[in-house]
Design a protein around this motif. Structure first.
Motif, PDB file in Angstrom:
ATOM      1  N   ALA A  23       2.196 -11.594   5.865  1.00 15.89           N
ATOM      2  CA  ALA A  23       2.303 -10.833   4.612  1.00 15.89           C
ATOM      3  C   ALA A  23       2.485  -9.917   4.302  1.00 15.89           C
ATOM      4  CB  ALA A  23       0.031 -11.527   4.139  1.00 15.89           C
ATOM      5  N   HIS A  24       1.907  -8.984   3.135  1.00 18.78           N
ATOM      6  CA  HIS A  24       2.186  -7.518   3.169  1.00 18.78           C
ATOM      7  C   HIS A  24       1.428  -6.642   3.544  1.00 18.78           C
ATOM      8  CE1 HIS A  24       5.055  -9.700  -0.494  1.00 18.78           C
ATOM      9  NE2 HIS A  24       5.441  -8.747   0.458  1.00 18.78           N
ATOM     10  N   ILE A  25       0.911  -7.204   4.886  1.00 17.49           N
ATOM     11  CA  ILE A  25      -0.339  -6.075   5.920  1.00 17.49           C
ATOM     12  C   ILE A  25       0.381  -5.707   7.503  1.00 17.49           C
ATOM     13  CG2 ILE A  25      -0.957  -8.322   6.895  1.00 17.49           C
ATOM     14  CD1 ILE A  25      -3.273  -7.273   7.368  1.00 17.49           C
ATOM     15  N   GLY A  26       0.480  -4.257   7.247  1.00 19.69           N
ATOM     16  CA  GLY A  26       0.877  -3.715   8.541  1.00 19.69           C
ATOM     17  C   GLY A  26       2.631  -4.063   8.211  1.00 19.69           C
ATOM     18  N   SER A  27       3.141  -4.168   9.679  1.00 24.55           N
ATOM     19  CA  SER A  27       4.991  -4.564   9.847  1.00 24.55           C
ATOM     20  C   SER A  27       5.156  -5.554  10.339  1.00 24.55           C
ATOM     21  CB  SER A  27       5.624  -3.473  10.041  1.00 24.55           C
ATOM     22  OG  SER A  27       7.158  -3.450  10.857  1.00 24.55           O
ATOM     23  N   PHE A  28       6.214  -6.508   9.351  1.00 27.45           N
ATOM     24  CA  PHE A  28       6.964  -8.147   9.469  1.00 27.45           C
ATOM     25  C   PHE A  28       7.346  -7.707   9.554  1.00 27.45           C
ATOM     26  CE2 PHE A  28       8.704 -11.963   8.750  1.00 27.45           C
ATOM     27  CZ  PHE A  28       7.656 -13.191   9.228  1.00 27.45           C
ATOM     28  N   ASP A  29       8.335  -6.400  10.165  1.00 28.19           N
ATOM     29  CA  ASP A  29       9.239  -6.257  11.186  1.00 28.19           C
ATOM     30  C   ASP A  29       9.231  -5.867  12.570  1.00 28.19           C
ATOM     31  OD1 ASP A  29      11.507  -6.415   8.970  1.00 28.19           O
ATOM     32  OD2 ASP A  29      11.396  -4.190   8.291  1.00 28.19           O
ATOM     33  N   VAL A 137       0.397 -10.757  11.725  1.00 25.40           N
ATOM     34  CA  VAL A 137       0.690 -10.003  11.347  1.00 25.40           C
ATOM     35  C   VAL A 137       1.076  -8.820  12.814  1.00 25.40           C
ATOM     36  CG1 VAL A 137      -1.742 -10.164   9.831  1.00 25.40           C
ATOM     37  CG2 VAL A 137      -1.937  -9.081  12.156  1.00 25.40           C
ATOM     38  N   GLY A 138       1.298  -7.599  12.367  1.00 26.48           N
ATOM     39  CA  GLY A 138       2.033  -6.299  13.279  1.00 26.48           C
ATOM     40  C   GLY A 138       1.122  -5.344  12.703  1.00 26.48           C
ATOM     41  N   LEU A 139       0.067  -5.157  12.769  1.00 27.42           N
ATOM     42  CA  LEU A 139      -0.994  -4.067  13.346  1.00 27.42           C
ATOM     43  C   LEU A 139      -0.960  -2.331  13.454  1.00 27.42           C
ATOM     44  CD1 LEU A 139      -4.471  -6.104  12.152  1.00 27.42           C
ATOM     45  CD2 LEU A 139      -2.481  -5.119  10.646  1.00 27.42           C
ATOM     46  N   TYR A 140      -0.240  -1.455  12.197  1.00 29.98           N
ATOM     47  CA  TYR A 140      -0.541  -0.220  13.035  1.00 29.98           C
ATOM     48  C   TYR A 140      -1.586   0.315  13.487  1.00 29.98           C
ATOM     49  CZ  TYR A 140       1.674   4.277  13.173  1.00 29.98           C
ATOM     50  OH  TYR A 140       2.057   5.626  13.878  1.00 29.98           O
ATOM     51  N   PRO A 187      -8.584  -2.342   6.988  1.00 26.67           N
ATOM     52  CA  PRO A 187      -7.635  -2.308   5.314  1.00 26.67           C
ATOM     53  C   PRO A 187      -6.662  -1.471   5.193  1.00 26.67           C
ATOM     54  CG  PRO A 187      -9.799  -0.933   6.436  1.00 26.67           C
ATOM     55  CD  PRO A 187      -9.670  -1.938   7.602  1.00 26.67           C
ATOM     56  N   TYR A 188      -6.521  -0.165   5.832  1.00 30.75           N
ATOM     57  CA  TYR A 188      -5.259   0.524   5.440  1.00 30.75           C
ATOM     58  C   TYR A 188      -4.066   0.276   6.379  1.00 30.75           C
ATOM     59  CZ  TYR A 188      -9.510   4.031   4.851  1.00 30.75           C
ATOM     60  OH  TYR A 188     -10.796   4.248   4.125  1.00 30.75           O
ATOM     61  N   ASN A 189      -3.702  -0.930   6.630  1.00 31.38           N
ATOM     62  CA  ASN A 189      -2.538  -1.870   7.405  1.00 31.38           C
ATOM     63  C   ASN A 189      -2.584  -2.501   5.728  1.00 31.38           C
ATOM     64  OD1 ASN A 189      -1.438  -1.831   9.679  1.00 31.38           O
ATOM     65  ND2 ASN A 189      -3.190  -1.236  10.334  1.00 31.38           N
ATOM     66  N   TRP A 190      -2.962  -2.693   4.984  1.00 32.66           N
ATOM     67  CA  TRP A 190      -2.462  -3.022   3.065  1.00 32.66           C
ATOM     68  C   TRP A 190      -1.891  -2.510   2.299  1.00 32.66           C
ATOM     69  CZ3 TRP A 190      -6.158  -5.776  -0.843  1.00 32.66           C
ATOM     70  CH2 TRP A 190      -5.780  -7.091  -1.247  1.00 32.66           C
ATOM     71  N   PHE A 191      -0.399  -3.416   2.463  1.00 31.36           N
ATOM     72  CA  PHE A 191       0.137  -2.524   1.755  1.00 31.36           C
ATOM     73  C   PHE A 191       0.282  -2.767   0.580  1.00 31.36           C
ATOM     74  CE2 PHE A 191       1.739  -1.695   5.907  1.00 31.36           C
ATOM     75  CZ  PHE A 191       1.759   0.190   5.529  1.00 31.36           C
ATOM     76  N   ASN A 192      -0.486  -3.322  -0.416  1.00 35.99           N
ATOM     77  CA  ASN A 192      -0.368  -4.362  -1.693  1.00 35.99           C
ATOM     78  C   ASN A 192      -0.604  -3.677  -3.518  1.00 35.99           C
ATOM     79  OD1 ASN A 192      -1.009  -7.176  -2.963  1.00 35.99           O
ATOM     80  ND2 ASN A 192      -3.257  -6.204  -3.599  1.00 35.99           N
ATOM     81  N   PHE A 193       0.614  -4.089  -3.764  1.00 30.31           N
ATOM     82  CA  PHE A 193       1.088  -3.206  -5.359  1.00 30.31           C
ATOM     83  C   PHE A 193       0.914  -4.440  -6.062  1.00 30.31           C
ATOM     84  CE2 PHE A 193       2.463  -0.606  -2.694  1.00 30.31           C
ATOM     85  CZ  PHE A 193       1.655   1.266  -2.823  1.00 30.31           C
ATOM     86  N   TYR A 194      -0.137  -5.794  -5.667  1.00 33.55           N
ATOM     87  CA  TYR A 194       0.189  -6.725  -6.420  1.00 33.55           C
ATOM     88  C   TYR A 194      -1.077  -7.517  -6.893  1.00 33.55           C
ATOM     89  CZ  TYR A 194       1.939 -12.304  -6.628  1.00 33.55           C
ATOM     90  OH  TYR A 194       1.455 -12.953  -7.382  1.00 33.55           O
ATOM     91  N   ASP A 195      -1.306  -7.719  -8.159  1.00 34.73           N
ATOM     92  CA  ASP A 195      -2.299  -8.392  -8.570  1.00 34.73           C
ATOM     93  C   ASP A 195      -2.344  -9.575  -8.610  1.00 34.73           C
ATOM     94  OD1 ASP A 195      -4.428  -8.701 -10.355  1.00 34.73           O
ATOM     95  OD2 ASP A 195      -3.999  -8.229 -11.900  1.00 34.73           O
ATOM     96  N   PHE A 196      -2.946  -9.649  -7.384  1.00 34.59           N
ATOM     97  CA  PHE A 196      -3.400 -11.504  -7.158  1.00 34.59           C
ATOM     98  C   PHE A 196      -4.590 -12.152  -8.061  1.00 34.59           C
ATOM     99  CE2 PHE A 196      -2.658  -9.939  -3.105  1.00 34.59           C
ATOM    100  CZ  PHE A 196      -2.169 -10.643  -2.720  1.00 34.59           C
ATOM    101  N   TRP A 197      -5.041 -11.415  -8.491  1.00 34.01           N
ATOM    102  CA  TRP A 197      -6.407 -11.957  -9.545  1.00 34.01           C
ATOM    103  C   TRP A 197      -6.013 -11.944 -11.492  1.00 34.01           C
ATOM    104  CZ3 TRP A 197      -6.479  -8.331  -5.869  1.00 34.01           C
ATOM    105  CH2 TRP A 197      -6.854  -8.799  -5.211  1.00 34.01           C
ATOM    106  N   ARG A 198      -4.796 -11.702 -11.360  1.00 35.27           N
ATOM    107  CA  ARG A 198      -4.315 -11.691 -13.072  1.00 35.27           C
ATOM    108  C   ARG A 198      -4.446 -12.281 -13.976  1.00 35.27           C
ATOM    109  NH1 ARG A 198      -0.189 -12.711 -10.066  1.00 35.27           N
ATOM    110  NH2 ARG A 198       1.450 -14.217 -10.417  1.00 35.27           N
TER     111      ARG A 198
END
Length: 201
Positions: A23-29, A137-140, A187-198
């Motif tokens: 997911a777009h949390i932490g680093s998948f790379d 998940v790869g959490l920083y 929570p500070y690992n979440w890079f979310n700019f996507y509206d899941f609830w739109r």
């Protein structure tokens, strides 16, 4: 690493590889780098390299070996290439928390206290290929350190064709619940700019 035994158990089932759901949390790379560093975790990533050419150029510049592992979604031979990679013992990484194509099928699940749309495709793919599914998940942690966490969502047991959609929906809800736990813990690992609830506003 936490949950390395989950990865090993997936290899021991005889399925070959497994689907790593991120997911777009932490680093998948971080997982991709791990896959390059460890021969026992060969990793390929399903990634739309044509959607963002700048990111593709950056990946090639930083590490051409990692960039070459990318699989392009939406092509006629993609499912076959994934099947072959799994049979060869490779792991397939997919970010499964959003869709960029309005035509993609989604399912409504509970996420952070409200109904949210998540893509159904990654779980349907895993069930069709009888592949184990593992959340990654790869959490920083700061100072250049990451904690890599693996959690089994499905063991790859064959599901009858007429039961796959229902099973896929169950797996998406399980994924959303696991993702929510990770987000509440970091929570500070979440890079979310996507509206899941739109769809529900």
């Amino acid at each position: 690493m936490r949950g390395a035994d989950v990865v090993q158990a997936a290899r021991d089932t005889g399925h070959g590889g497994a689907i790593l759901i991120g997911a777009h949390i932490g680093s998948f790379d971080a997982a991709r780098a791990l896959g390059q560093a460890r021969v026992d975790l060969p990793l390929r990533v399903l990634m739309d390299t044509e959607h963002n050419p700048a990111i593709t150029r950056l990946l090639h510049a930083l590490n051409p070996d990692i960039a070459r592992t990318a699989l392009q979604p939406g092509r006629a031979d993609t499912a076959l290439r994934i099947h072959e990679a799994l049979a060869d013992g490779e792991f397939i990484g997919i970010l499964a928390d959003r869709t960029h194509d309005p035509a993609d099928k989604t399912v409504v699940v509970d996420f952070l206290g409200a109904p949210a749309h998540f893509p159904l495709g990654p779980m349907r793919l895993a069930l069709a290929l009888h592949a184990p599914v593992i959340l990654f998940v790869g959490l920083y942690q700061g100072a250049g350190r990451y904690v890599l966490q693996f959690e089994r969502l499905d063991d790859g047991t064959e599901t009858p064709r007429n039961a796959r959609d229902a099973r896929a929906q169950e797996l998406v809800q399980r994924y959303a619940a696991s993702l929510e736990r990770q987000l509440r813990n970091a929570p500070y690992n979440w890079f979310n700019f996507y509206d899941f609830w739109r769809f529900h506003t």
